[in-house]
Design a protein around this motif. Structure first.
Motif, PDB file in Angstrom:
ATOM      1  N   ILE A 179      96.192  52.335 -10.899  1.00 60.17           N
ATOM      2  CA  ILE A 179      97.549  52.170 -10.385  1.00 60.17           C
ATOM      3  C   ILE A 179      97.828  50.689 -10.134  1.00 60.17           C
ATOM      4  CG2 ILE A 179      99.181  52.850  -8.578  1.00 60.17           C
ATOM      5  CD1 ILE A 179      97.256  55.250  -8.012  1.00 60.17           C
ATOM      6  N   ASP A 180      98.659  50.100 -10.999  1.00 60.28           N
ATOM      7  CA  ASP A 180      99.047  48.698 -10.832  1.00 60.28           C
ATOM      8  C   ASP A 180      99.905  48.522  -9.589  1.00 60.28           C
ATOM      9  OD1 ASP A 180      97.752  48.020 -13.199  1.00 60.28           O
ATOM     10  OD2 ASP A 180      99.585  48.149 -14.409  1.00 60.28           O
ATOM     11  N   ASN A 181      99.922  47.306  -9.078  1.00 58.86           N
ATOM     12  CA  ASN A 181     100.744  46.912  -7.926  1.00 58.86           C
ATOM     13  C   ASN A 181     100.380  47.663  -6.648  1.00 58.86           C
ATOM     14  OD1 ASN A 181     102.262  45.127  -9.591  1.00 58.86           O
ATOM     15  ND2 ASN A 181     103.405  46.902 -10.323  1.00 58.86           N
ATOM     16  N   SER A 182      99.144  48.115  -6.563  1.00 61.08           N
ATOM     17  CA  SER A 182      98.670  48.757  -5.338  1.00 61.08           C
ATOM     18  C   SER A 182      98.542  47.707  -4.244  1.00 61.08           C
ATOM     19  CB  SER A 182      97.302  49.398  -5.567  1.00 61.08           C
ATOM     20  OG  SER A 182      97.372  50.399  -6.555  1.00 61.08           O
ATOM     21  N   ILE A 183      98.827  48.108  -3.024  1.00 61.78           N
ATOM     22  CA  ILE A 183      98.714  47.216  -1.871  1.00 61.78           C
ATOM     23  C   ILE A 183      97.426  47.560  -1.136  1.00 61.78           C
ATOM     24  CG2 ILE A 183      99.774  46.517   0.313  1.00 61.78           C
ATOM     25  CD1 ILE A 183     102.482  47.526  -0.943  1.00 61.78           C
ATOM     26  N   ARG A 184      96.539  46.602  -1.028  1.00 63.77           N
ATOM     27  CA  ARG A 184      95.255  46.828  -0.355  1.00 63.77           C
ATOM     28  C   ARG A 184      95.498  46.976   1.149  1.00 63.77           C
ATOM     29  NH1 ARG A 184      91.498  44.118   2.453  1.00 63.77           N
ATOM     30  NH2 ARG A 184      89.320  44.655   2.163  1.00 63.77           N
ATOM     31  N   ILE A 185      95.003  48.073   1.721  1.00 62.48           N
ATOM     32  CA  ILE A 185      95.072  48.292   3.165  1.00 62.48           C
ATOM     33  C   ILE A 185      93.770  47.813   3.797  1.00 62.48           C
ATOM     34  CG2 ILE A 185      95.225  50.007   4.998  1.00 62.48           C
ATOM     35  CD1 ILE A 185      96.857  51.761   3.078  1.00 62.48           C
ATOM     36  N   SER A 186      92.660  48.242   3.224  1.00 62.24           N
ATOM     37  CA  SER A 186      91.324  47.849   3.667  1.00 62.24           C
ATOM     38  C   SER A 186      90.378  48.121   2.501  1.00 62.24           C
ATOM     39  CB  SER A 186      90.914  48.613   4.934  1.00 62.24           C
ATOM     40  OG  SER A 186      90.855  50.000   4.678  1.00 62.24           O
ATOM     41  N   ASP A 187      89.085  47.898   2.696  1.00 61.62           N
ATOM     42  CA  ASP A 187      88.118  48.100   1.614  1.00 61.62           C
ATOM     43  C   ASP A 187      88.226  49.510   1.028  1.00 61.62           C
ATOM     44  OD1 ASP A 187      87.130  45.556   1.901  1.00 61.62           O
ATOM     45  OD2 ASP A 187      85.410  46.156   3.107  1.00 61.62           O
ATOM     46  N   GLY A 188      88.526  49.597  -0.259  1.00 59.07           N
ATOM     47  CA  GLY A 188      88.566  50.875  -0.966  1.00 59.07           C
ATOM     48  C   GLY A 188      89.773  51.741  -0.675  1.00 59.07           C
ATOM     49  N   LEU A 189      90.753  51.225   0.063  1.00 62.93           N
ATOM     50  CA  LEU A 189      91.915  52.015   0.462  1.00 62.93           C
ATOM     51  C   LEU A 189      93.198  51.262   0.124  1.00 62.93           C
ATOM     52  CD1 LEU A 189      92.998  54.547   1.867  1.00 62.93           C
ATOM     53  CD2 LEU A 189      92.700  53.356   4.049  1.00 62.93           C
ATOM     54  N   TYR A 190      94.100  51.948  -0.600  1.00 59.88           N
ATOM     55  CA  TYR A 190      95.315  51.314  -1.098  1.00 59.88           C
ATOM     56  C   TYR A 190      96.532  52.172  -0.805  1.00 59.88           C
ATOM     57  CZ  TYR A 190      91.904  48.438  -3.405  1.00 59.88           C
ATOM     58  OH  TYR A 190      90.846  47.603  -3.629  1.00 59.88           O
ATOM     59  N   TRP A 191      97.661  51.505  -0.786  1.00 59.38           N
ATOM     60  CA  TRP A 191      98.939  52.135  -0.491  1.00 59.38           C
ATOM     61  C   TRP A 191      99.913  51.775  -1.595  1.00 59.38           C
ATOM     62  CZ3 TRP A 191     102.567  48.997   3.007  1.00 59.38           C
ATOM     63  CH2 TRP A 191     103.771  49.657   3.213  1.00 59.38           C
ATOM     64  N   SER A 192     100.653  52.741  -2.049  1.00 60.00           N
ATOM     65  CA  SER A 192     101.728  52.543  -3.019  1.00 60.00           C
ATOM     66  C   SER A 192     101.192  52.068  -4.372  1.00 60.00           C
ATOM     67  CB  SER A 192     102.758  51.562  -2.443  1.00 60.00           C
ATOM     68  OG  SER A 192     103.949  51.604  -3.162  1.00 60.00           O
ATOM     69  N   GLY A 193     102.100  51.622  -5.220  1.00 64.64           N
ATOM     70  CA  GLY A 193     101.756  51.170  -6.558  1.00 64.64           C
ATOM     71  C   GLY A 193     102.744  51.733  -7.562  1.00 64.64           C
ATOM     72  N   ASP A 194     102.441  51.560  -8.833  1.00 65.93           N
ATOM     73  CA  ASP A 194     103.325  51.982  -9.931  1.00 65.93           C
ATOM     74  C   ASP A 194     103.362  53.517  -9.995  1.00 65.93           C
ATOM     75  OD1 ASP A 194     104.328  52.773 -12.502  1.00 65.93           O
ATOM     76  OD2 ASP A 194     103.854  50.778 -13.278  1.00 65.93           O
TER      77      ASP A 194
END
Length: 186
Positions: free
Chosen positions: A87-102
């Protein structure tokens, strides 16, 4: 701010005190996705709905569950995941955890089965606090703050999440995990 008040950062969990009194957050665990001086954005991790992603997005064929992310703007869809490689444009929240994206990539990966349900969660609505509001709630001890990791977040069953986080924290929190919803039933 009181020095005994915990600080909050992206990726932290806000665990509702057992007797908080707010029905929106009773026994809830909120993932802090973005915290700044301007306010806080989070998603409730353990309020499962009877609705599936395919019920609200007709291009998706998978029956992935939807969670109530919070009481704000429940006509919006949000997601967290641990697959920034898909998933491109993911926002890193913390190690191994992301929010949002394409989201187009998300729909395609879900339909192809390359994005498994244990790697992504979808939410309707979100939890939000204006500038200083969460800090005030922390001073009032409405929330317990805990750190987490992506594996615990995605691998713990929803119905065990609130208790599981508290048990994992140990000490006094382990005993809080056993408090009844209604203390009159104790």
């Amino acid at each position: 701010m009181n020095t005994n008040t915990p600080t909050v950062k992206n990726g932290d969990l806000l665990i509702a005190e057992p007797f908080m009194g707010d029905t929106n957050f009773e026994r809830s665990v909120v993932l802090v996705c973005e915290h700044s001086d301007a306010g806080t954005f989070g998603l409730v991790l353990n309020q499962l709905t009877d609705i599936h992603l395919s019920d609200v997005i007709e291009e998706v064929q998978a029956d992935l569950p939807l969670f109530v992310g919070g009481p704000v703007q429940q006509n919006t869809l949000h997601f967290i995941h641990r697959r920034p490689d898909l998933i491109d444009n993911s926002i890193r929240i913390s190690d191994g955890l992301y929010w949002s994206g394409d989201f187009e990539q998300v729909k395609q990966a879900v339909n192809l089965g390359t994005l498994a349900d244990q790697d992504i969660r979808f939410f309707i609505g979100y939890s939000g606090w204006s500038e200083g509001q969460l800090d005030e709630e922390l001073v009032q001890k409405a929330w317990i703050v805990s750190r987490t990791n992506a594996d615990f977040l995605f691998d713990t069953p929803t119905n065990e999440f609130w208790r599981g986080v508290l048990k994992r924290m140990g000490g006094e929190y382990k005993s809080i995990a056993h408090y009844p919803v209604d203390p009159r039933l104790n």
